[in-house]
Write a protein that holds these residues in place. Structure first.
Motif, short mmCIF file in Angstrom:
data_model
loop_
_atom_site.label_atom_id
_atom_site.label_comp_id
_atom_site.label_asym_id
_atom_site.label_seq_id
_atom_site.Cartn_x
_atom_site.Cartn_y
_atom_site.Cartn_z
N MET A 231 0.85 -1.19 0.00
CA MET A 231 0.00 0.00 0.00
C MET A 231 0.89 1.24 0.00
N VAL A 232 0.55 2.17 -0.84
CA VAL A 232 1.26 3.44 -0.89
C VAL A 232 0.30 4.50 -0.34
N PRO A 233 0.71 5.19 0.72
CA PRO A 233 -0.18 6.20 1.31
C PRO A 233 -0.51 7.32 0.33
N LYS A 234 -1.68 7.90 0.49
CA LYS A 234 -2.09 9.02 -0.33
C LYS A 234 -1.08 10.15 -0.19
N ASP A 235 -0.78 10.83 -1.30
CA ASP A 235 0.15 11.96 -1.36
C ASP A 235 1.60 11.56 -1.09
N ALA A 236 1.91 10.27 -1.08
CA ALA A 236 3.30 9.84 -0.88
C ALA A 236 4.11 10.13 -2.14
N GLN A 237 5.35 10.49 -1.96
CA GLN A 237 6.25 10.70 -3.09
C GLN A 237 6.96 9.38 -3.38
N VAL A 238 6.79 8.88 -4.59
CA VAL A 238 7.38 7.60 -4.98
C VAL A 238 8.49 7.88 -5.98
N MET A 239 9.66 7.32 -5.71
CA MET A 239 10.80 7.51 -6.61
C MET A 239 11.19 6.15 -7.19
N VAL A 240 11.49 6.12 -8.46
CA VAL A 240 11.88 4.89 -9.14
C VAL A 240 13.40 4.85 -9.21
N ASN A 241 13.99 3.74 -8.81
CA ASN A 241 15.44 3.59 -8.84
C ASN A 241 15.85 3.02 -10.20
N VAL A 242 16.07 3.92 -11.16
CA VAL A 242 16.42 3.52 -12.52
C VAL A 242 17.77 2.80 -12.53
N TRP A 243 18.68 3.21 -11.68
CA TRP A 243 20.00 2.55 -11.59
C TRP A 243 19.81 1.07 -11.24
N ALA A 244 18.97 0.77 -10.27
CA ALA A 244 18.75 -0.61 -9.85
C ALA A 244 18.02 -1.41 -10.94
N ILE A 245 17.07 -0.80 -11.63
CA ILE A 245 16.35 -1.49 -12.70
C ILE A 245 17.34 -1.88 -13.80
N GLY A 246 18.25 -0.99 -14.13
CA GLY A 246 19.24 -1.26 -15.17
C GLY A 246 20.28 -2.30 -14.80
N ARG A 247 20.32 -2.67 -13.53
CA ARG A 247 21.28 -3.67 -13.06
C ARG A 247 20.61 -4.87 -12.41
N ASP A 248 19.35 -5.08 -12.75
CA ASP A 248 18.58 -6.18 -12.18
C ASP A 248 18.90 -7.48 -12.91
#
Length: 118
Positions: free
Chosen positions: A1-18
């Protein structure tokens, strides 16, 4: 669950090294993209160098068009050799975090002497 108005950041560095997505994710192998239909324009989430959807980089069209010109200019303007006795597999490709991601031990490019076009 992501709380309302939460700021979500995507870790592009980790996705590229998965390792679940990429074979040998920590190796520099640009040829791994040959023959694949992965799109850098934000449609395929395995590779998002320019972001995606509403937050996509507005410079994407310029970057895609100019990358071949920049690569040709770098190849033409510099002598690309490894230091004495170093083999490609011995290069230290470690990265260091900062405002941008950069190599821990930088490579050196040696300008070539003026060339004449014949």
């Amino acid at each position: 669950m992501v709380p309302k108005d939460a700021q979500v950041m995507v870790n592009v560095w980790a996705i590229g090294r998965d390792p679940n997505v990429w074979e040998n994710p920590s190796q520099f192998e640009p040829e791994m993209f040959l023959g694949k239909e992965i799109d850098v324009k934000g449609r395929d989430y395995e590779l998002t160098p320019f972001g995606t959807r509403r937050r996509i980089c507005p410079g994407l069209p310029l970057a895609v068009k100019i990358v071949s010109l920049m690569l040709a200019s770098l190849l033409y303007s510099f002598e690309w050799k490894l230091p004495n006795g170093i083999f490609p597999e011995d290069l230290d490709m470690d990265e260091t975090f900062g405002i941008t991601l950069h190599k821990t031990n930088p490579l050196h490019a040696i300008p070539v002497k003026k060339r004449t076009i014949s």
